[in-house]
Scaffold this motif. Sequence first.
Motif, short mmCIF file in Angstrom:
data_model
loop_
_atom_site.label_atom_id
_atom_site.label_comp_id
_atom_site.label_asym_id
_atom_site.label_seq_id
_atom_site.Cartn_x
_atom_site.Cartn_y
_atom_site.Cartn_z
N ASN A 240 1.13 4.02 -2.88
CA ASN A 240 0.59 5.33 -2.48
C ASN A 240 1.66 6.10 -1.70
OD1 ASN A 240 -2.55 4.95 -3.08
ND2 ASN A 240 -1.83 3.07 -2.10
N LEU B 167 -1.69 9.85 10.90
CA LEU B 167 -2.17 8.77 10.05
C LEU B 167 -1.69 7.46 10.65
CD1 LEU B 167 -3.44 7.65 7.44
CD2 LEU B 167 -1.20 7.97 6.33
N HIS C 193 0.83 -1.21 0.00
CA HIS C 193 0.00 0.00 0.00
C HIS C 193 0.87 1.26 0.00
CE1 HIS C 193 -3.97 1.78 0.39
NE2 HIS C 193 -3.46 2.65 1.24
N LEU C 194 1.95 1.24 0.76
CA LEU C 194 2.83 2.41 0.81
C LEU C 194 3.58 2.59 -0.51
CD1 LEU C 194 4.36 2.23 4.41
CD2 LEU C 194 2.39 3.55 3.61
N LEU D 270 -1.93 3.32 10.21
CA LEU D 270 -2.31 2.24 9.30
C LEU D 270 -2.07 0.88 9.94
CD1 LEU D 270 -0.66 3.57 5.99
CD2 LEU D 270 -2.99 3.95 6.82
N ARG E 162 -7.28 2.25 8.14
CA ARG E 162 -6.91 3.45 8.85
C ARG E 162 -7.56 3.39 10.22
NH1 ARG E 162 -6.77 9.79 7.03
NH2 ARG E 162 -6.02 10.55 9.03
N LEU F 124 -8.80 1.00 3.63
CA LEU F 124 -8.10 1.77 2.60
C LEU F 124 -7.69 0.91 1.41
CD1 LEU F 124 -5.72 4.07 4.69
CD2 LEU F 124 -8.03 4.55 3.87
N ASP G 78 2.56 9.04 -1.47
CA ASP G 78 2.21 10.34 -0.88
C ASP G 78 1.80 10.22 0.59
OD1 ASP G 78 -0.01 8.97 -2.35
OD2 ASP G 78 -1.24 10.46 -1.29
N LEU G 79 1.45 9.02 1.03
CA LEU G 79 1.05 8.83 2.43
C LEU G 79 2.22 9.07 3.39
CD1 LEU G 79 -1.13 5.59 2.16
CD2 LEU G 79 -1.94 7.95 2.41
N VAL H 178 3.32 9.41 10.85
CA VAL H 178 2.60 8.23 10.38
C VAL H 178 3.02 7.03 11.23
CG1 VAL H 178 2.15 6.69 8.41
CG2 VAL H 178 2.60 9.13 8.00
#
Length: 223
Positions: free
Chosen positions: A73, A176, A69-70, A178, A218, A195, A75-76, A147
């Motif tokens: 994505n 954030l 996922h990271l 996760l 999340r 997510l 930008d997270l 994060v």
Amino acid sequence: MSKLPSDPEGFIRANTALEVPAMVPEFRLWLATEYVPIWQATEAWLEEQNVDPPYWAFCWPGGQAIARHLLDNPDLVTGKRVIDFAAGSGVSSLAAVRAGAASVVANDIDRLSLVAAGLNATANGLSIETSSEDWLAGTPGAPEADVVIAGDVCYEREMSVQALAWLRSHAAKGRLVLLGDPGRNYFSAQGLEELGRYEIPTSLQLENRGMRETVVWRVLPVS
């Protein structure tokens, strides 16, 4: 205090092999396979080697889902301070670094896990910080981060309750948070927002099926 063999890095290299995880082929990690000693390790053998159960030697589906996922994505985490709770092999930490995080701290109370995470970082030309502190026993919402990531932490009742409370304490600070989970026994989706969902191949010798549907959630401030 967690146990360490006399030569931690040598032990890991001798008893695991560099493998490519199914969901994150971008990385090579020192992992257990059917062909290396630690795969068939007994409790007595581990005790003889002065080693705790080697959870770090397996790339569990929750960590792989977070990592995927990271990477997909970035930008997270780009430019952000990331902490990885119960990091195990460190695969999620490595993904955060590769995605452009400003800093990444891999945390695990098993010190051999942190040695393995460091070796995995080196094998992929990356750099991470490590911490063996028991974050669950510390101040809620600590340490500081932008994060917070955690994979596969809901396999025991007490651990699951404590970990989710700690994760929510970070979410309450506006961070954030996760959580990757393949539907472990003590997992509850209450107070979580989905997510991403991934089908991750797994070994039947570790899981009760050959494929685990794993979700990246999340964590919200309140349940």
